[in-house]
Design an enzyme around this catalytic site. Structure first.
Site, mmCIF file in Angstrom:
data_model
loop_
_atom_site.group_PDB
_atom_site.id
_atom_site.type_symbol
_atom_site.label_atom_id
_atom_site.label_comp_id
_atom_site.label_asym_id
_atom_site.label_seq_id
_atom_site.Cartn_x
_atom_site.Cartn_y
_atom_site.Cartn_z
ATOM 1 N N ALA A 190 0.375 4.142 -7.897
ATOM 2 C CA ALA A 190 -0.582 3.459 -7.354
ATOM 3 C C ALA A 190 -1.485 4.444 -6.498
ATOM 4 O O ALA A 190 -1.792 4.119 -5.258
ATOM 5 C CB ALA A 190 -0.357 2.398 -6.546
ATOM 6 N N GLY A 191 -1.504 5.791 -6.811
ATOM 7 C CA GLY A 191 -2.209 6.674 -5.974
ATOM 8 C C GLY A 191 -3.835 6.566 -6.422
ATOM 9 O O GLY A 191 -4.281 5.708 -6.973
ATOM 10 N N VAL A 192 -4.446 7.665 -5.760
ATOM 11 C CA VAL A 192 -5.872 7.661 -6.121
ATOM 12 C C VAL A 192 -6.278 7.526 -7.506
ATOM 13 O O VAL A 192 -7.193 6.544 -7.707
ATOM 14 C CB VAL A 192 -6.431 8.976 -5.193
ATOM 15 C CG1 VAL A 192 -7.976 8.995 -5.551
ATOM 16 C CG2 VAL A 192 -6.206 9.189 -3.894
ATOM 17 N N GLU A 212 4.155 0.994 -9.015
ATOM 18 C CA GLU A 212 4.357 2.071 -7.830
ATOM 19 C C GLU A 212 5.850 2.267 -7.334
ATOM 20 O O GLU A 212 6.390 1.285 -6.948
ATOM 21 C CB GLU A 212 3.425 1.825 -6.747
ATOM 22 C CG GLU A 212 3.416 2.648 -5.634
ATOM 23 C CD GLU A 212 3.493 4.089 -5.843
ATOM 24 O OE1 GLU A 212 2.631 4.532 -6.460
ATOM 25 O OE2 GLU A 212 4.446 4.846 -5.320
ATOM 26 N N VAL A 278 0.777 9.978 -12.076
ATOM 27 C CA VAL A 278 2.059 10.019 -11.060
ATOM 28 C C VAL A 278 1.707 11.326 -10.113
ATOM 29 O O VAL A 278 2.699 11.784 -9.670
ATOM 30 C CB VAL A 278 3.502 9.896 -11.467
ATOM 31 C CG1 VAL A 278 3.764 8.909 -11.894
ATOM 32 C CG2 VAL A 278 3.657 11.105 -12.637
ATOM 33 N N HIS A 452 -31.658 -0.281 11.140
ATOM 34 C CA HIS A 452 -31.103 -1.694 10.992
ATOM 35 C C HIS A 452 -32.138 -2.189 9.836
ATOM 36 O O HIS A 452 -33.146 -1.973 9.897
ATOM 37 C CB HIS A 452 -31.335 -2.347 12.162
ATOM 38 C CG HIS A 452 -31.085 -3.941 11.864
ATOM 39 N ND1 HIS A 452 -29.901 -4.366 11.977
ATOM 40 C CD2 HIS A 452 -32.152 -5.005 12.030
ATOM 41 C CE1 HIS A 452 -29.892 -5.809 11.519
ATOM 42 N NE2 HIS A 452 -31.007 -5.952 11.532
HETATM 43 P P1 AMP Z 1 -1.060 10.471 -6.240
HETATM 44 O O1 AMP Z 1 0.001 11.570 -6.010
HETATM 45 O O2 AMP Z 1 -2.244 10.126 -5.145
HETATM 46 O O3 AMP Z 1 -1.710 10.669 -7.526
HETATM 47 O O4 AMP Z 1 -0.003 9.087 -6.463
HETATM 48 C C1 AMP Z 1 0.810 9.316 -7.516
HETATM 49 C C2 AMP Z 1 1.755 8.028 -7.237
HETATM 50 O O5 AMP Z 1 2.669 8.011 -8.428
HETATM 51 C C3 AMP Z 1 2.629 8.330 -5.973
HETATM 52 O O6 AMP Z 1 2.445 7.043 -5.239
HETATM 53 C C4 AMP Z 1 4.150 8.097 -6.487
HETATM 54 O O7 AMP Z 1 4.947 7.381 -5.786
HETATM 55 C C5 AMP Z 1 3.808 7.378 -7.928
HETATM 56 N N1 AMP Z 1 5.072 7.686 -8.678
HETATM 57 C C6 AMP Z 1 5.548 8.785 -9.034
HETATM 58 N N2 AMP Z 1 6.549 8.705 -9.939
HETATM 59 C C7 AMP Z 1 6.425 7.298 -10.483
HETATM 60 C C8 AMP Z 1 7.444 6.554 -11.193
HETATM 61 N N3 AMP Z 1 8.356 6.931 -12.254
HETATM 62 N N4 AMP Z 1 7.152 5.282 -11.504
HETATM 63 C C9 AMP Z 1 6.266 4.582 -10.509
HETATM 64 N N5 AMP Z 1 5.426 5.264 -9.664
HETATM 65 C C10 AMP Z 1 5.676 6.634 -9.328
#
Ligand code: AMP
Ligand code: FAD
Length: 473
Positions: A190-192, A212, A278, A452
């Site tokens: 749940a990253g960007v 996540e 991820v 405004h």
């Molecule tokens: P970002 O680096 O912002 O793109 O976020 C990637 C996200 O993937 C991070 O919040 C990690 O905690 C999550 N993540 C990494 N490995 C796993 C996994 N095996 N299962 C679920 N989430 C994961």
């Protein structure tokens, strides 16, 4: 052997901008890039233009239009009947935008007389770069450089037990090219990137489950905003599970069986497709770093100082391949800085004022520090907030979800951070960046006249609220 003042390796937003700026400053410049576009030809623009920022925003916009017609027009008194979806047209529009922009960069190269070397770039001893044709066929070329700028970017991280087949289990690139809407989509991370791509397919009708591993949501974001955003994304239908670590995936006849673990134990989830989002890792494969003694740190980033100088004189590294946020504009600014420093200027990049944006709807954008980071530094601050439900323009647009927060130093009133969750946050944040770049105080922002009715009045009101003098709440 051809000789250049500057040879750039990597044609993404860091590398191509560095090349353009070098050429503008009168230096003979070559850029090596190996990226092969969707049509099987070499293209410039790297991840950002071909499989990142631009295509994802094109699909985010298209999917938001579709979602609006179905769910948001009604309250405006607009009745739309027989709305239908044509995914291939949507994907073709996205591809056209990508090719317009990549061709645009090629045009800028011509205009600036930059030599585009197509193939894999490798560092050789004695400030040389070898270029091997990507197809493996043809002659390897070696060029001599006075200065080398490495901008080899990043690639998606993977989970060892999951094989990306770009069909059932895809990375972010595959998720930009589905030909139909999957019924059930699993997003890992749940990253960007996970949130943006999950939003696209959810708006288009997929049941999206986001898994996540971390217990907290968007940990780099202001906590209050992350909490509001999580509530809103769940309300929109994204089924977000925190503390859920994916262990494995098995592709079967009727989809993918995902296995994940949370505090309650191990669970199975059946989906049609899986997007692995991820994170990304720096890309240094095949650069020949060891032989030339280029120092790469334990996380895989090319080690650089504040001016992007590596441990080897006259070799620089910029963008995703060095530490810092993996954002296109961060890499581009580093590219400009390095080109200008090679040309003898004293340019620097202020890494404290790099804006972050998450292009969900509403968008999340911020610059500077969060309250959590300031507490950790034991720095005293005051913050002011303004909810968008109190903004006339937000009401008129029916976009009242979200808020603006301005954080200022308790002693000097200098703005230390601005955090926005709301429609147009990606554009609104620019005002905060300018303010912080000029070391403005919350009072400075509060004294500036804002038109405004605009969403920017919410920034004004949040700045007023730092001194508890907001007018419209
Ligand atoms: P970002 O680096 O912002 O793109 O976020 C990637 C996200 O993937 C991070 O919040 C990690 O905690 C999550 N993540 C990494 N490995 C796993 C996994 N095996 N299962 C679920 N989430 C994961
Ligand atoms: P890249 O863009 O990765 O470019 C590196 C280039 O170097 C590539 O063309 C690669 O093929 C080439 N290369 C690598 N090694 C060699 C070699 N040895 N020889 C020759 N060529 C080589 N950022 C934002 O700021 N805003 C966004 O909205 C945004 N959205 C994103 C959405 C998605 C789905 C993804 C995946 C990323 C997104 N990003 C976004 C991140 C952004 O794409 C990166 O931060 C940016 O592309 C980094 O630029 P770069 O020039 O460092 O590297």
């Amino acid at each position: 052997m051809k000789e250049f003042d500057v040879v750039v390796i990597g044609g993404g937003p860091a590398g191509y901008v560095a090349a353009i700026r070098s050429a503008q400053l009168g230096m003979s410049t070559a850029l090596v890039d190996e990226y092969i576009g969707k049509k099987g030809k070499h293209v410039l623009g790297g991840t950002c233009l071909n499989a990142g920022c631009i295509p994802s925003k094109a699909l985010l916009d298209s999917s938001e239009h579709y979602h609006r017609v179905l769910h948001k027009f009604d309250s405006h008194g607009i009745k739309a009947k027989e709305v239908s979806l044509d995914v291939p047209t949507m994907i073709a529009r996205k591809d056209k935008i990508v090719s317009t922009l990549t061709q645009g960069v090629a045009g800028l190269f011509k205009k600036n007389k930059i030599t585009w070397l197509k193939g894999h770039g490798r560092l050789e001893l004695g400030m040389k770069v070898s270029v091997k044709p990507t197809s493996g066929e043809g002659e390897k070329e070696v060029v001599q450089a006075k200065h080398i700028i490495i901008a080899t970017g990043s690639v998606p991280r993977t989970i060892p037990s999951l094989t990306i087949d770009q069909d059932h289990i895809v990375d972010s690139t595959g998720a930009l090219d589905f030909t139909e809407v999957p019924k059930r989509l699993g997003v890992i991370g749940a990253g960007v990137i996970g949130l943006e791509l999950g939003s696209v397919w959810s708006r288009l009708g997929a049941d999206v489950v986001v898994l996540e591993a971390m217990d907290d949501f968007l940990t780099m974001t202001d906590e209050q905003i992350a909490k509001e955003a999580l509530k809103e994304f769940k309300r929109q239908g994204l089924d977000i599970h925190l503390g859920a670590r994916v262990k494995s995936a098995a592709v079967g006849k009727d989809g993918v069986d995902l296995e994940y673990e949370d505090a309650d134990g191990v669970h199975d989830l059946k989906v049609d497709k899986v997007v692995v989002a991820v994170g990304r890792k720096p890309h240094t494969d095949g650069l020949n770093a060891t032989e030339v003694d280029l120092f790469i740190d334990e996380s895989g980033y090319i080690h650089v100082d504040e001016f992007c100088c590596t441990n080897i004189p006259d070799i620089y590294a910029i963008g995703d391949v060095v530490q810092g946020p993996m954002l296109a504009h961060k890499g581009s600014e580093e590219g400009v800085m390095v080109a200008e420093r090679i040309a003898g200027k004293k340019t620097r990049v202020n890494h404290e004022t790099i804006p972050w944006v998450i292009y969900t709807w509403p968008e999340i954008a911020w610059v500077g520090k969060t309250e959590k980071a300031l507490k950790k530094e034991a720095r005293e601050f005051r913050s002011g907030t303004f909810p968008l439900r109190a903004s006339g323009r937000a009401l008129a647009m029916e976009e009242t979800v979200g808020m603006v927060k301005v954080i200022a130093a308790a002693d000097t009133d200098e703005i230390l951070g601005v955090h926005i969750f709301g429609a147009s946050a990606s554009e609104l944040i620019a005002e905060a960046v300018v303010a912080m770049e000029y070391n403005a105080s919350a009072e400075d922002l509060a004294c500036i006249v804002h038109a405004h009715p605009t969403m920017s009045e919410a920034v004004h009101e949040a700045a007023l609220d730092v001194h508890k003098r907001a007018l419209h709440i």
